[in-house]
Design a protein around this motif. Structure first.
Motif, PDB file in Angstrom:
ATOM      1  N   VAL A 180       0.858  -1.185   0.000  1.00 21.59           N
ATOM      2  CA  VAL A 180       0.000   0.000   0.000  1.00 21.59           C
ATOM      3  C   VAL A 180       0.890   1.229   0.000  1.00 21.59           C
TER       4      VAL A 180
ATOM      5  N   LEU B 127      -9.785   1.018  -0.096  1.00 23.66           N
ATOM      6  CA  LEU B 127      -8.790   0.008   0.285  1.00 23.66           C
ATOM      7  C   LEU B 127      -9.431  -1.138   1.059  1.00 23.66           C
TER       8      LEU B 127
ATOM      9  N   LEU C 248      -8.300  -5.604   1.637  1.00 25.95           N
ATOM     10  CA  LEU C 248      -7.624  -6.161   2.809  1.00 25.95           C
ATOM     11  C   LEU C 248      -8.126  -7.547   3.174  1.00 25.95           C
TER      12      LEU C 248
ATOM     13  N   VAL D 235       0.400  -7.384   4.861  1.00 31.01           N
ATOM     14  CA  VAL D 235       0.262  -6.066   4.249  1.00 31.01           C
ATOM     15  C   VAL D 235       1.530  -5.258   4.528  1.00 31.01           C
TER      16      VAL D 235
ATOM     17  N   VAL E 261       2.855  -1.388   4.187  1.00 32.97           N
ATOM     18  CA  VAL E 261       2.341  -0.040   3.956  1.00 32.97           C
ATOM     19  C   VAL E 261       3.420   0.987   4.288  1.00 32.97           C
TER      20      VAL E 261
ATOM     21  N   ALA F 190      -5.058   0.035   6.778  1.00 33.30           N
ATOM     22  CA  ALA F 190      -4.105  -1.070   6.606  1.00 33.30           C
ATOM     23  C   ALA F 190      -3.543  -1.556   7.934  1.00 33.30           C
TER      24      ALA F 190
ATOM     25  N   ALA G  13      -5.501  -4.263   9.734  1.00 36.57           N
ATOM     26  CA  ALA G  13      -5.799  -5.507   9.027  1.00 36.57           C
ATOM     27  C   ALA G  13      -5.623  -6.693   9.962  1.00 36.57           C
TER      28      ALA G  13
ATOM     29  N   VAL H 200       1.520  -6.937   9.503  1.00 39.38           N
ATOM     30  CA  VAL H 200       1.707  -5.679   8.783  1.00 39.38           C
ATOM     31  C   VAL H 200       3.173  -5.257   8.886  1.00 39.38           C
TER      32      VAL H 200
END
Length: 493
Positions: free
Chosen positions: A251, A306, A310, A316, A318, A335, A338, A342
């Motif tokens: 992202v 977005l 997800l 993810v 970001v 994000a 999520a 991450v």
């Protein structure tokens, strides 16, 4: 897989010295002579044609090691001169006994830099001014000696630590630039981190015969991982399919920064992620599809858009090119919540540091990847404070936000619930735009391939740096982040 190397504090090494003397049942001067002989042996191995030695001695045990080296050189009839930065009559204990040993061998000792001949290419300089006990500012007379060493057109061997480098942090202002450092009993943390990593040259460890028992229960400051000790991915089975190897969603890529997100996505793909998606500004889609059609690029203009993206990924990433405008803030807010691990980098960290988005947010399953400036912002510190004690900074970020923290630098630190790891990998050519974006993609891809977060961080940092080393084989200047991608693919397999 080999075990990592423990890195100790100055206080711990003093305790290891004491235990070694007790275990071997020898006087402390005998351990000093072992240290001097180990350093001298390395000197002869590196510079067998050395025409003469200049040994710069301080007033403590480090200086005592230097006097032993000088005595050993004189025994072999190698011309040697000692510059005594502390007047010999002020020496005490083992340092005084080592000085007497040098005197018995006829070593010339001068107490003024003006009396010291200029070093030339046939000279080897031995730095034995300041040891593991040093911290703070270098005194003026020591600073003059350090400047003299650094100006000389001669190689330098540092005894235990380059003078002026703090053993517990690697911080240095006025310090010796060594070609080789011979360190004793325990590897000091400061040799491998911060300025210490740049000033130590090649580090050679000499255990001096210390038995394994002396290290028992002595807690190191960090564990140092290298090529033989970082975890590796298992071999893929013959019937493997893409969904087994994770789906990474990158992202980022606000206006003007689309390349950062694209590089992160491509590096995730090259590290072996089964699927890679990219959520970015609509105007970046043509370039993304042209650059790497294997990446599934999706346009997003708001955090709301977005949200449905997800549901699919297993990790993810970001931050690359995210920017700090409302668009980036909205995407980060979604994000970072999520339900999968991450990875945060770049402007995601800067937004997090600002406190307006995700205030007080903590996660056990995220990885934060700051450089020194971002680390300072996350903590509300000055950059110099992070540079002065990067290990404490990495731990403080981890304690504040939880998860795993990768503090990037010369000697990258990985702080996690179980402690601190250190990895020396990479080269100065990697000081260019986009390198951090690649690391973000590598970390995310390894997590997607089911590596626990600390292990993924270790392998990612080593892989990233080693790819940089391979890519820079024909020169460091002008090295681009994308030059690393072919090597990432080769090294990860």
């Amino acid at each position: 897989m080999d075990i990592p190397q423990p890195l100790y504090s100055a206080e711990s090494v003093r305790e290891l010295d004491r235990r070694t003397i007790a275990a071997l049942r020898i006087p402390s001067i005998s351990l000093m002579k072992r240290a001097g002989r180990a350093a001298f042996t390395q000197l002869l191995a590196r510079w067998p044609e050395a025409g003469r030695l200049q040994v710069f001695c301080g007033g403590g045990n480090n200086g005592g090691d230097g006097y032993v080296i000088a005595a050993l050189a004189a025994e072999r009839q190698i011309p040697v001169t000692v510059y005594a930065c502390v007047e010999p009559q002020k020496l005490s204990g083992d340092a005084a006994e080592a000085f007497r040993y040098a005197g018995q061998e006829g070593v010339q000792v001068v107490t003024s830099l003006a009396e010291l001949d200029s070093a030339d290419a046939n000279t080897v300089i031995v730095d034995a001014l300041l040891g593991t006990g040093f911290s703070g500012a270098v005194r003026e007379h020591m600073a003059q000696a350090i400047e003299r060493i650094n100006r000389a057109p001669a190689p330098v061997l540092a005894v235990d630590m380059p003078s002026g480098v703090e053993a517990d942090s690697g911080f240095a202002e006025t310090a010796v630039q060594a070609d080789v450092t011979v360190t004793f009993i325990g590897r000091k943390f400061g040799l491998f981190c911060g300025r210490g990593a740049a000033l130590s040259g090649e580090v050679v460890f000499a255990g001096l015969g210390a038995p394994d028992s002396v290290y028992r229960d002595e807690q190191p400051l960090a564990q140092r991982y290298g090529a033989a000790s970082v975890p590796r991915l298992p071999r893929r089975p013959a019937d493997a399919y893409k969904n087994q190897f994770g789906h990474v969603l990158v992202v980022g890529g606000d206006r003007g920064f689309g390349g950062a997100a694209m590089m992160a996505a491509e590096s995730a793909a090259r590290t072996g992620a089964g699927l890679v998606s990219l959520a970015t500004r609509p105007e970046h889609l043509p370039a993304a599809l042209t650059r790497c059609p294997e990446v599934m690029a999706r346009p997003v203009i708001s955090g709301q858009e977005l949200e449905p993206l997800l549901d699919s990924p297993s990790v993810v990433a970001v931050g690359p090119g995210l920017g700090r405008e409302p668009w980036g803030e909205q995407l980060l807010a979604r994000a970072a919540r999520a339900d999968v691990p991450v990875v945060l980098d770049a402007d995601a960290l800067n937004i997090l540091a600002g406190g307006r988005v995700l205030a007080g947010h903590r996660r056990d399953d995220w990885v934060l990847t700051p450089h020194v400036g971002e680390a300072a912002r996350l903590l509300g510190w000055e950059t110099n404070e992070v540079l002065a004690d990067p290990r404490t900074a990495a731990q403080a970020i981890q304690q504040k936000f939880s998860g795993v923290v990768i503090l990037k630098g010369a000697g990258t630190l990985i702080a996690h619930e179980g402690g601190v790891d250190l990895i020396n990998s990479g080269n100065p050519g990697m000081a260019s735009g986009g390198m951090g974006d690649l690391l973000t993609g590598i970390v995310a891809a390894l997590i997607g391939q089911h590596m626990p977060l600390p292990k993924a961080a270790r392998l990612a940092v080593w892989l990233h740096g080693e790819a940089g080393n391979r890519a820079a084989a024909d020169g460091q200047r002008g090295l681009l982040a994308t030059d690393l991608l072919p090597w990432v693919r080769k090294l990860v397999d």
